[in-house]
Design a protein around this motif. Structure first.
Motif, short mmCIF file in Angstrom:
data_model
loop_
_atom_site.label_atom_id
_atom_site.label_comp_id
_atom_site.label_asym_id
_atom_site.label_seq_id
_atom_site.Cartn_x
_atom_site.Cartn_y
_atom_site.Cartn_z
N TRP A 36 0.85 -1.19 0.00
CA TRP A 36 0.00 0.00 0.00
C TRP A 36 0.89 1.24 0.00
O TRP A 36 1.82 1.34 0.80
CB TRP A 36 -0.90 0.04 1.24
CG TRP A 36 -1.96 -1.00 1.27
CD1 TRP A 36 -1.89 -2.24 1.85
CD2 TRP A 36 -3.27 -0.91 0.70
NE1 TRP A 36 -3.07 -2.92 1.68
CE2 TRP A 36 -3.95 -2.12 0.98
CE3 TRP A 36 -3.95 0.09 0.00
CZ2 TRP A 36 -5.25 -2.36 0.57
CZ3 TRP A 36 -5.25 -0.15 -0.40
CH2 TRP A 36 -5.89 -1.37 -0.12
N TYR A 37 0.58 2.15 -0.90
CA TYR A 37 1.17 3.47 -0.90
C TYR A 37 0.05 4.46 -0.54
O TYR A 37 -1.13 4.14 -0.65
CB TYR A 37 1.69 3.85 -2.29
CG TYR A 37 3.06 3.36 -2.63
CD1 TYR A 37 3.29 2.04 -2.98
CD2 TYR A 37 4.14 4.24 -2.64
CE1 TYR A 37 4.56 1.60 -3.31
CE2 TYR A 37 5.41 3.81 -2.99
CZ TYR A 37 5.61 2.49 -3.32
OH TYR A 37 6.86 2.06 -3.66
N ARG A 38 0.45 5.66 -0.19
CA ARG A 38 -0.51 6.73 -0.04
C ARG A 38 0.08 8.04 -0.54
O ARG A 38 1.29 8.21 -0.55
CB ARG A 38 -0.96 6.88 1.42
CG ARG A 38 0.12 7.37 2.38
CD ARG A 38 -0.42 7.39 3.81
NE ARG A 38 0.59 7.85 4.77
CZ ARG A 38 0.42 7.83 6.08
NH1 ARG A 38 -0.72 7.39 6.61
NH2 ARG A 38 1.38 8.27 6.87
N GLN A 39 -0.80 8.94 -0.94
CA GLN A 39 -0.37 10.25 -1.40
C GLN A 39 -1.31 11.30 -0.86
O GLN A 39 -2.51 11.30 -1.18
CB GLN A 39 -0.31 10.33 -2.92
CG GLN A 39 0.31 11.62 -3.42
CD GLN A 39 0.72 11.55 -4.87
OE1 GLN A 39 0.21 10.72 -5.64
NE2 GLN A 39 1.64 12.40 -5.28
N LEU A 47 5.39 4.99 0.58
CA LEU A 47 5.16 3.56 0.80
C LEU A 47 4.75 3.36 2.26
O LEU A 47 5.48 3.73 3.17
CB LEU A 47 6.43 2.76 0.49
CG LEU A 47 6.35 1.26 0.71
CD1 LEU A 47 5.27 0.63 -0.15
CD2 LEU A 47 7.71 0.62 0.39
N VAL A 48 3.59 2.76 2.46
CA VAL A 48 3.02 2.59 3.80
C VAL A 48 3.37 1.23 4.37
O VAL A 48 3.82 1.12 5.52
CB VAL A 48 1.50 2.77 3.75
CG1 VAL A 48 0.87 2.44 5.09
CG2 VAL A 48 1.14 4.19 3.32
N ALA A 49 3.14 0.18 3.59
CA ALA A 49 3.35 -1.18 4.10
C ALA A 49 3.49 -2.14 2.94
O ALA A 49 2.92 -1.92 1.87
CB ALA A 49 2.20 -1.60 5.00
N ASN A 96 -0.95 -2.07 -4.58
CA ASN A 96 -0.09 -2.47 -5.70
C ASN A 96 0.44 -3.87 -5.52
O ASN A 96 0.45 -4.43 -4.43
CB ASN A 96 1.04 -1.47 -5.90
CG ASN A 96 1.64 -1.02 -4.62
OD1 ASN A 96 2.45 -1.72 -4.01
ND2 ASN A 96 1.26 0.17 -4.16
N ALA A 97 0.88 -4.42 -6.64
CA ALA A 97 1.49 -5.74 -6.68
C ALA A 97 2.87 -5.61 -7.30
O ALA A 97 3.03 -4.89 -8.30
CB ALA A 97 0.63 -6.70 -7.50
#
Length: 119
Positions: A36-39, A47-49, A96-97
């Motif tokens: 998981w990303y966040r913006q 990049l979160v996790a 994402n993958a």
């Protein structure tokens, strides 16, 4: 090609919780890693996790102890449980993958889901 669709975003008060889901169009069993990303507005994507297919997880310092990433290979779904949310967590969250090669390389992206935390 992997298509990813996020869900579960919304508006929550500070201190609250949300669980984001990411449904994949194909089996995720063989996908080496997902994340998981966040913006946030005006900020770079963060990049979160991440989680590998053997279950190894990594977290950004800003979310450690509050967020938990998991994957259900049988349901082809990635999750992130977010607890103790604060206004700084407000962002669009992207599933994402990808794979690891020294660091995480995302290859396929979802379209994102908005998380808004009110104070």
């Amino acid at each position: 090609q992997v298509q990813l669709v996020e869900s579960g975003g919304g508006l929550v008060q500070a201190g609250g919780s949300l669980r984001l889901s990411c449904a994949a169009s194909t089996s995720i069993f063989k996908i080496p890693a997902m994340g998981w990303y966040r913006q946030a507005p005006g900020k770079q994507r963060e990049l979160v996790a991440t989680i590998t297919n053997d279950g190894t997880t990594n977290y950004a310092d800003s979310v450690k102890g509050r967020f938990t990433i998991s994957r259900d290979n049988a349901k082809n779904t990635l999750f992130v449980q977010m607890n103790g949310l604060n206004p700084e967590d407000t962002a669009v969250y992207y599933c994402n993958a990808g794979y690891f090669n020294g660091r995480y390389y995302p290859q396929f992206w979802g379209q994102g889901t908005q998380v808004t935390v009110s104070s």
